[in-house]
Design a protein around this motif. Structure first.
Motif, PDB file in Angstrom:
ATOM      1  N   VAL A  12      24.013  83.190  22.478  1.00 55.66           N
ATOM      2  CA  VAL A  12      24.575  82.404  21.384  1.00 55.66           C
ATOM      3  C   VAL A  12      23.453  81.568  20.767  1.00 55.66           C
ATOM      4  O   VAL A  12      22.550  81.102  21.462  1.00 55.66           O
ATOM      5  N   ALA A  13      23.511  81.407  19.460  1.00 54.36           N
ATOM      6  CA  ALA A  13      22.556  80.538  18.768  1.00 54.36           C
ATOM      7  C   ALA A  13      22.767  79.102  19.248  1.00 54.36           C
ATOM      8  O   ALA A  13      23.894  78.696  19.538  1.00 54.36           O
ATOM      9  N   THR A  14      21.695  78.338  19.351  1.00 53.94           N
ATOM     10  CA  THR A  14      21.777  76.979  19.897  1.00 53.94           C
ATOM     11  C   THR A  14      22.318  75.955  18.907  1.00 53.94           C
ATOM     12  O   THR A  14      22.727  74.883  19.318  1.00 53.94           O
ATOM     13  N   GLY A  15      22.260  76.218  17.651  1.00 54.32           N
ATOM     14  CA  GLY A  15      22.655  75.211  16.677  1.00 54.32           C
ATOM     15  C   GLY A  15      21.510  74.283  16.321  1.00 54.32           C
ATOM     16  O   GLY A  15      21.695  73.310  15.609  1.00 54.32           O
ATOM     17  N   GLU A  16      20.317  74.576  16.838  1.00 57.61           N
ATOM     18  CA  GLU A  16      19.146  73.748  16.569  1.00 57.61           C
ATOM     19  C   GLU A  16      18.295  74.307  15.435  1.00 57.61           C
ATOM     20  O   GLU A  16      17.126  73.978  15.322  1.00 57.61           O
ATOM     21  N   ALA A  17      18.919  75.151  14.604  1.00 56.33           N
ATOM     22  CA  ALA A  17      18.189  75.735  13.482  1.00 56.33           C
ATOM     23  C   ALA A  17      19.087  75.765  12.257  1.00 56.33           C
ATOM     24  O   ALA A  17      20.309  75.817  12.366  1.00 56.33           O
ATOM     25  N   VAL A  18      18.456  75.704  11.111  1.00 59.45           N
ATOM     26  CA  VAL A  18      19.156  75.960   9.857  1.00 59.45           C
ATOM     27  C   VAL A  18      18.589  77.253   9.302  1.00 59.45           C
ATOM     28  O   VAL A  18      17.404  77.556   9.481  1.00 59.45           O
ATOM     29  N   ALA A  19      19.458  78.005   8.659  1.00 61.80           N
ATOM     30  CA  ALA A  19      19.068  79.312   8.139  1.00 61.80           C
ATOM     31  C   ALA A  19      19.374  79.382   6.653  1.00 61.80           C
ATOM     32  O   ALA A  19      20.353  78.799   6.179  1.00 61.80           O
ATOM     33  N   ILE A  50      25.257  86.307  16.701  1.00 57.52           N
ATOM     34  CA  ILE A  50      25.170  85.335  17.798  1.00 57.52           C
ATOM     35  C   ILE A  50      25.567  83.916  17.374  1.00 57.52           C
ATOM     36  O   ILE A  50      25.292  82.958  18.093  1.00 57.52           O
ATOM     37  N   GLN A  51      26.244  83.791  16.275  1.00 55.51           N
ATOM     38  CA  GLN A  51      26.749  82.467  15.904  1.00 55.51           C
ATOM     39  C   GLN A  51      27.888  82.050  16.831  1.00 55.51           C
ATOM     40  O   GLN A  51      28.244  80.882  16.904  1.00 55.51           O
ATOM     41  N   GLU A  52      28.449  83.018  17.535  1.00 57.86           N
ATOM     42  CA  GLU A  52      29.404  82.776  18.607  1.00 57.86           C
ATOM     43  C   GLU A  52      28.902  83.558  19.807  1.00 57.86           C
ATOM     44  O   GLU A  52      28.221  84.575  19.642  1.00 57.86           O
ATOM     45  N   LEU A  90      15.950  78.951  19.940  1.00 57.84           N
ATOM     46  CA  LEU A  90      16.911  79.196  18.871  1.00 57.84           C
ATOM     47  C   LEU A  90      18.207  79.819  19.382  1.00 57.84           C
ATOM     48  O   LEU A  90      19.215  79.832  18.684  1.00 57.84           O
ATOM     49  N   ALA A  91      18.170  80.364  20.595  1.00 57.53           N
ATOM     50  CA  ALA A  91      19.345  80.980  21.204  1.00 57.53           C
ATOM     51  C   ALA A  91      19.345  80.657  22.687  1.00 57.53           C
ATOM     52  O   ALA A  91      18.322  80.272  23.252  1.00 57.53           O
ATOM     53  N   ARG A  92      20.498  80.838  23.310  1.00 61.35           N
ATOM     54  CA  ARG A  92      20.658  80.566  24.726  1.00 61.35           C
ATOM     55  C   ARG A  92      21.294  81.786  25.385  1.00 61.35           C
ATOM     56  O   ARG A  92      22.245  82.363  24.842  1.00 61.35           O
ATOM     57  N   LEU A  93      20.772  82.159  26.540  1.00 60.53           N
ATOM     58  CA  LEU A  93      21.322  83.263  27.329  1.00 60.53           C
ATOM     59  C   LEU A  93      22.267  82.683  28.368  1.00 60.53           C
ATOM     60  O   LEU A  93      21.906  81.751  29.101  1.00 60.53           O
ATOM     61  N   HIS A  94      23.473  83.202  28.423  1.00 58.56           N
ATOM     62  CA  HIS A  94      24.465  82.790  29.411  1.00 58.56           C
ATOM     63  C   HIS A  94      24.676  83.967  30.358  1.00 58.56           C
ATOM     64  O   HIS A  94      25.187  85.002  29.938  1.00 58.56           O
ATOM     65  N   ARG A  95      24.291  83.780  31.583  1.00 59.01           N
ATOM     66  CA  ARG A  95      24.425  84.836  32.598  1.00 59.01           C
ATOM     67  C   ARG A  95      25.886  85.067  32.928  1.00 59.01           C
ATOM     68  O   ARG A  95      26.667  84.118  33.031  1.00 59.01           O
ATOM     69  N   GLU A  96      26.227  86.343  33.114  1.00 59.53           N
ATOM     70  CA  GLU A  96      27.574  86.711  33.541  1.00 59.53           C
ATOM     71  C   GLU A  96      27.781  86.178  34.965  1.00 59.53           C
ATOM     72  O   GLU A  96      26.912  86.324  35.807  1.00 59.53           O
ATOM     73  N   GLU A  97      28.913  85.562  35.163  1.00 65.45           N
ATOM     74  CA  GLU A  97      29.207  85.050  36.499  1.00 65.45           C
ATOM     75  C   GLU A  97      29.845  86.152  37.318  1.00 65.45           C
ATOM     76  O   GLU A  97      30.838  86.756  36.905  1.00 65.45           O
TER      77      GLU A  97
END
Length: 99
Positions: A12-19, A50-52, A90-97
């Motif tokens: 998912v995008a972090t929200g720390e960027a403007v496009a 990846i906005q969600e 700019l994006a974050r990886l979320h590992r599958e639990e």
């Protein structure tokens, strides 16, 4: 950062960027570092995806459905871009639990 994601890990995008649109792609400004990044049309499509939070498999499937590209090339290119976006903050990886 260790980059060895599974197909079901989400990005998912972090929200720390403007496009903003830039030619056929996007220009991204990382707000914390004030560094600009540019994405071509395919990269811009992935950025939209990846906005969600979305699984890597879903992102690759969307790229394959939209563009005429070999599946192995798609996998390498998509993961390369996602890794770069993650390393740049700019994006974050979320590992599958695993249950």
């Amino acid at each position: 950062m260790d980059w060895d994601p599974s197909d079901h890990d989400r990005v998912v995008a972090t929200g720390e960027a403007v496009a903003c649109e830039f030619g056929a792609g996007l220009a991204l400004l990382h707000l914390k570092s004030n560094v600009y990044y540019s994405l071509n049309g395919v990269g811009a499509f992935i950025w939209e995806q990846i906005q969600e939070p979305r699984s890597i498999l879903d992102i690759r499937s969307a790229v394959l459905a939209r563009y005429n590209v070999d599946a192995e090339r798609c996998k390498a290119d998509v993961e390369g871009l996602l890794k770069g976006l993650t390393e740049a903050g700019l994006a974050r990886l979320h590992r599958e639990e695993l249950v």
